[in-house]
Motif scaffolding. Structure first.
Motif, mmCIF file in Angstrom:
data_model
loop_
_atom_site.group_PDB
_atom_site.id
_atom_site.type_symbol
_atom_site.label_atom_id
_atom_site.label_comp_id
_atom_site.label_asym_id
_atom_site.label_seq_id
_atom_site.Cartn_x
_atom_site.Cartn_y
_atom_site.Cartn_z
ATOM 1 N N GLU A 185 39.185 44.872 35.884
ATOM 2 C CA GLU A 185 38.772 43.673 35.156
ATOM 3 C C GLU A 185 37.578 42.979 35.814
ATOM 4 O O GLU A 185 36.760 42.393 35.135
ATOM 5 C CB GLU A 185 39.940 42.682 35.055
ATOM 6 C CG GLU A 185 40.909 43.096 33.969
ATOM 7 C CD GLU A 185 42.099 42.165 33.848
ATOM 8 O OE1 GLU A 185 42.131 41.116 34.507
ATOM 9 O OE2 GLU A 185 43.007 42.516 33.071
ATOM 10 N N PHE A 186 37.524 43.052 37.144
ATOM 11 C CA PHE A 186 36.456 42.338 37.832
ATOM 12 C C PHE A 186 35.198 43.176 38.046
ATOM 13 O O PHE A 186 34.141 42.637 38.342
ATOM 14 C CB PHE A 186 36.959 41.767 39.172
ATOM 15 C CG PHE A 186 37.775 40.517 38.974
ATOM 16 C CD1 PHE A 186 37.149 39.270 38.945
ATOM 17 C CD2 PHE A 186 39.142 40.579 38.765
ATOM 18 C CE1 PHE A 186 37.890 38.118 38.725
ATOM 19 C CE2 PHE A 186 39.887 39.431 38.545
ATOM 20 C CZ PHE A 186 39.263 38.197 38.519
ATOM 21 N N ARG A 225 44.247 47.524 38.117
ATOM 22 C CA ARG A 225 43.973 46.838 36.839
ATOM 23 C C ARG A 225 43.093 45.614 37.114
ATOM 24 O O ARG A 225 42.132 45.358 36.414
ATOM 25 C CB ARG A 225 45.299 46.427 36.194
ATOM 26 C CG ARG A 225 45.165 45.625 34.923
ATOM 27 C CD ARG A 225 44.951 46.463 33.692
ATOM 28 N NE ARG A 225 45.971 47.471 33.538
ATOM 29 C CZ ARG A 225 45.765 48.644 32.924
ATOM 30 N NH1 ARG A 225 44.603 48.924 32.410
ATOM 31 N NH2 ARG A 225 46.729 49.520 32.834
ATOM 32 N N LEU A 226 43.445 44.876 38.176
ATOM 33 C CA LEU A 226 42.613 43.728 38.563
ATOM 34 C C LEU A 226 41.192 44.200 38.852
ATOM 35 O O LEU A 226 40.221 43.625 38.347
ATOM 36 C CB LEU A 226 43.203 43.040 39.799
ATOM 37 C CG LEU A 226 42.344 41.939 40.458
ATOM 38 C CD1 LEU A 226 43.220 40.827 40.984
ATOM 39 C CD2 LEU A 226 41.459 42.455 41.559
ATOM 40 N N GLY A 284 49.376 46.921 40.374
ATOM 41 C CA GLY A 284 48.516 46.224 39.413
ATOM 42 C C GLY A 284 47.135 45.920 39.978
ATOM 43 O O GLY A 284 46.277 45.377 39.288
ATOM 44 N N SER A 285 46.908 46.267 41.273
ATOM 45 C CA SER A 285 45.623 45.946 41.891
ATOM 46 C C SER A 285 44.471 46.708 41.240
ATOM 47 O O SER A 285 43.360 46.176 41.128
ATOM 48 C CB SER A 285 45.681 46.229 43.387
ATOM 49 O OG SER A 285 46.225 47.507 43.595
ATOM 50 N N LEU A 343 41.030 40.066 46.648
ATOM 51 C CA LEU A 343 40.636 41.397 46.190
ATOM 52 C C LEU A 343 39.577 41.259 45.099
ATOM 53 O O LEU A 343 38.619 42.033 45.043
ATOM 54 C CB LEU A 343 41.873 42.141 45.651
ATOM 55 C CG LEU A 343 41.612 43.527 45.084
ATOM 56 C CD1 LEU A 343 41.014 44.461 46.121
ATOM 57 C CD2 LEU A 343 42.903 44.130 44.516
ATOM 58 N N ALA A 344 39.734 40.245 44.264
ATOM 59 C CA ALA A 344 38.770 40.036 43.177
ATOM 60 C C ALA A 344 37.354 39.894 43.728
ATOM 61 O O ALA A 344 36.411 40.502 43.216
ATOM 62 C CB ALA A 344 39.170 38.804 42.373
#
Lengths: 305, 155
Positions: A119-120, A115-116, A112-113, A90-91
Motif C-alpha cells: 500500500e505504501f 500488504r502494508l 500483514g506487513s 515500517l510504512a
C-alpha cells in the motif's frame, strides 16, 4: 493479464491463468538460472531485499534471480543495523526504499506487513513471508515443481505431512492445491493438525490421517515439513512423534514408482539422508526451482517479459 | 405490537429506541455507544422482553442520535436490531441495521502479531466473509474473527 506493477502478496490473489504464465516464463528461465545462458533483461533495475527476519534460501535465491538477469540488488538481512532499530515505522521505511528501487521483496515477522508495504510503495512488492501469514513465492515454486513433474495438478494425491498447524507454507499450499483440484491428505500428530479456518477455505474436504503407512501406496507427492521441537512441552513426546512422520527408504519401498518427496527445507531428520539418492527425492530440485520462479516473477512485475 | 412493548419502559420525547436486540446484548450495545455514567440524558433498558419472534432486549436513549459508524457497530453486536428515531414522541424514521460488506476503522484485529496492531499509520479493515453467522477477515493478516471475538474488539 497485466503483471507489470503487480504486487505478489498472497497466493489467493493469483488466478490459474496468471500462475500458468508465471510457470511458462519460469520454464524459459531455467537455462539462465543454471548459468548456461546469459541474460541482461533486468539491467538497470534495482531490487531491494528487506529481510527483517533471517532467511537463507529465500533471500539468496531472490538475489541470484536478480543477478542472473543482469539487475542490481540492495537491501539488508539484519534490521538491527538500520534505522528500524531507531523506531522508524515500517510504512516510512518502505516509502524511502521505494524511492531507491524498482521492486521490493520483504520478509517481516508481523502478519500483514507485506500488504502494508504494497500500500505504501509505488513499485511492486513481493511478499517473502510475513510472520505466520503468506509466503507466496514458496507456494509457487512448490507448485512449479509438482507441475513440471506431473503436468497437471488435478487428481493428484498429495500428502501434506508434519507440522500442519504452524507451518505457513502448507497453509497456502493446501489452499492452491485444492483450487487446482488435487486430493489432499493431511498427515500430522493430533497436536499439530491443520487449523479449522484453513480447512474451511479448501474447495474439497481433505482426508485427515494419523498414519503415513495407511496411504503410502496411493500418494503422488509427499510434501514433508519440519516438526519443531519447541512445539512440544515434553522432549520424549517430540522424539516419538518426529520419528513417526519421517520418510525413510523402507517406507518409500511401498510407494508408487512415480511418487516424489518434497520439503521446503531446512530438514531436521524428517527425511532420512538415505532418501537423497532415491529417484523419489525432489527437494533439492525444488530448492533450485526457487530461482527460475523468482526470475519469472521479477521480470513479470517489472514488465520486461 | 412494538408500541405496546415499548410502553413497558417509559416513552421518550426525543432520541432513539434500539429495538430487536438479541437477548442479553443490550448492555453490549450501550458499551459500544460509550454510554456509561452521566451522559446527561436518561437511558432505559429492557432485557428479556417477549416479542413476536421470541425474546429480545430494548434500549432507549433520550436526546441522542447515531452516526453512520455507530450504526455499523450496532450491526456487529445486534445484527437484528432496528433503530427508531423519535421526535416529539413519534417515530420519524425506522432504520434496520445492516452489516456492511467492508468494516473499516471500527474493529481492531484480534491477532496481536497483525501489522495493524504495531503502531503503523493504518486503519484496520475487514472483509465480511459471512453475515450469518458473522465472520470477518482482516485485510492485512487474513485472520478470521467470529461473533464474540468481534464484539470484544470493537474500537
Amino acid at each position: 493479464m497485466m503483471f507489470k506493477g503487480k504486487d505478489i502478496v498472497s497466493i489467493k490473489e493469483l488466478s490459474k491463468k496468471e500462475i500458468d504464465r508465471i510457470f511458462e516464463v519460469a520454464e524459459e528461465m531455467i537455462p539462465i538460472a543454471r548459468g548456461e545462458k546469459k541474460s541482461e533483461i533486468l539491467r538497470g533495475y534495482v531490487l531491494a531485499t528487506l529481510f527483517f527476519e533471517p532467511s537463507t534460501r529465500t533471500r539468496l535465491s531472490f538475489e541470484t534471480a536478480m543477478h542472473r538477469l543482469g539487475g542490481g540488488v540492495i537491501g539488508f538481512s539484519n534490521p538491527k543495523a538500520t534505522s528500524i532499530s531507531k523506531g522508524e515505522t515500517l510504512a516510512d521505511t518502505i516509502r524511502i526504499i521505494d524511492l531507491y528501487s524498482d521492486v521490493i521483496v520483504i520478509r517481516h515477522p508481523y502478519e500483514g506487513s507485506a500488504r502494508l508495504a504494497a500500500e505504501f510503495a509505488q513499485h511492486p512488492v513481493i511478499n517473502a513471508g510475513d510472520g505466520a501469514g503468506q509466503h507466496p513465492t514458496q507456494t509457487l515454486l512448490d507448485l512449479f515443481t509438482m507441475t513440471r513433474e506431473f503436468g497437471d495438478i488435478k487428481g493428484l494425491n498429495i500428502a501434506l505431512i508434519g507440522d500442519l498447524k504452524y507451518g505457513r507454507t502448507v497453509h497456502s499450499l493446501a489452499y492452491i492445491l485444492s483450487e487446482l483440484g488435487a486430493n489432499i491428505y493431511l498427515v500430522s500428530p493430533p497436536l499439530l493438525r491443520m487449523p479449522k479456518h484453513i480447512i474451511r477455505e479448501l474447495k474439497s474436504r481433505p482426508v485427515e490421517v494419523d498414519n503415513l503407512d495407511d496411504i503410502v501406496e496411493e500418494v503422488d507427492v509427499f510434501y514433508v515439513t519440519r516438526i519443531q521441537k519447541e512445539r512440544f512441552p515434553d522432549p520424549t513426546e517430540y522424539r516419538k512423534v518426529a520419528g513417526t512422520y519421517s520418510i525413510t527408504e523402507k517406507l518409500l519401498s511401498k510407494a508408487k514408482k512415480s511418487a516424489i518427496v518434497m520439503h521446503p527445507l531446512p530438514r531436521v531428520g524428517e527425511i532420512a539422508t538415505e532418501v537423497d539418492k532415491l529417484p523419489h527425492a525432489r527437494y533439492f530440485q525444488q530448492a533450485f526451482n526457487g530461482v527460475p520462479v523468482r526470475m519469472a516473477l521479477l521480470s513479470l512485475v517489472l514488465g520486461v517479459v | 405490537m412494538d408500541e405496546e412493548k415499548t410502553l413497558k419502559v417509559q416513552k421518550i420525547k426525543n432520541g432513539i429506541v434500539i429495538d430487536h436486540i438479541p437477548c442479553g446484548r443490550a448492555l453490549k450495545v450501550l458499551k459500544i455507544l460509550n454510554i456509561e455514567g452521566d451522559i446527561g440524558s436518561s437511558v432505559s433498558i429492557a432485557m428479556h422482553v417477549r416479542s413476536r419472534y421470541g425474546w429480545k432486549d430494548i434500549v432507549k436513549i433520550e436526546d441522542r442520535y447515531l452516526e453512520e459508524k455507530e450504526l455499523d457497530k450496532i450491526a456487529l453486536v445486534a445484527p437484528t436490531a432496528t433503530v427508531n428515531i423519535i421526535k416529539n414522541y413519534e417515530v420519524v424514521r425506522k432504520h434496520k441495521v445492516q452489516v456492511p460488506d467492508k468494516i473499516v476503522g471500527i474493529v481492531r484485529c484480534t491477532n496481536p502479531r497483525c501489522i495493524t496492531n504495531q503502531n503503523e499509520p493504518l486503519t484496520p479493515e475487514f472483509y465480511v466473509i459471512s453475515k450469518e453467522p458473522l465472520i470477518i477477515k482482516c485485510k492485512y493478516c487474513e485472520r478470521d474473527m467470529e461473533s464474540e471475538e468481534i464484539i470484544e474488539n470493537i474500537i
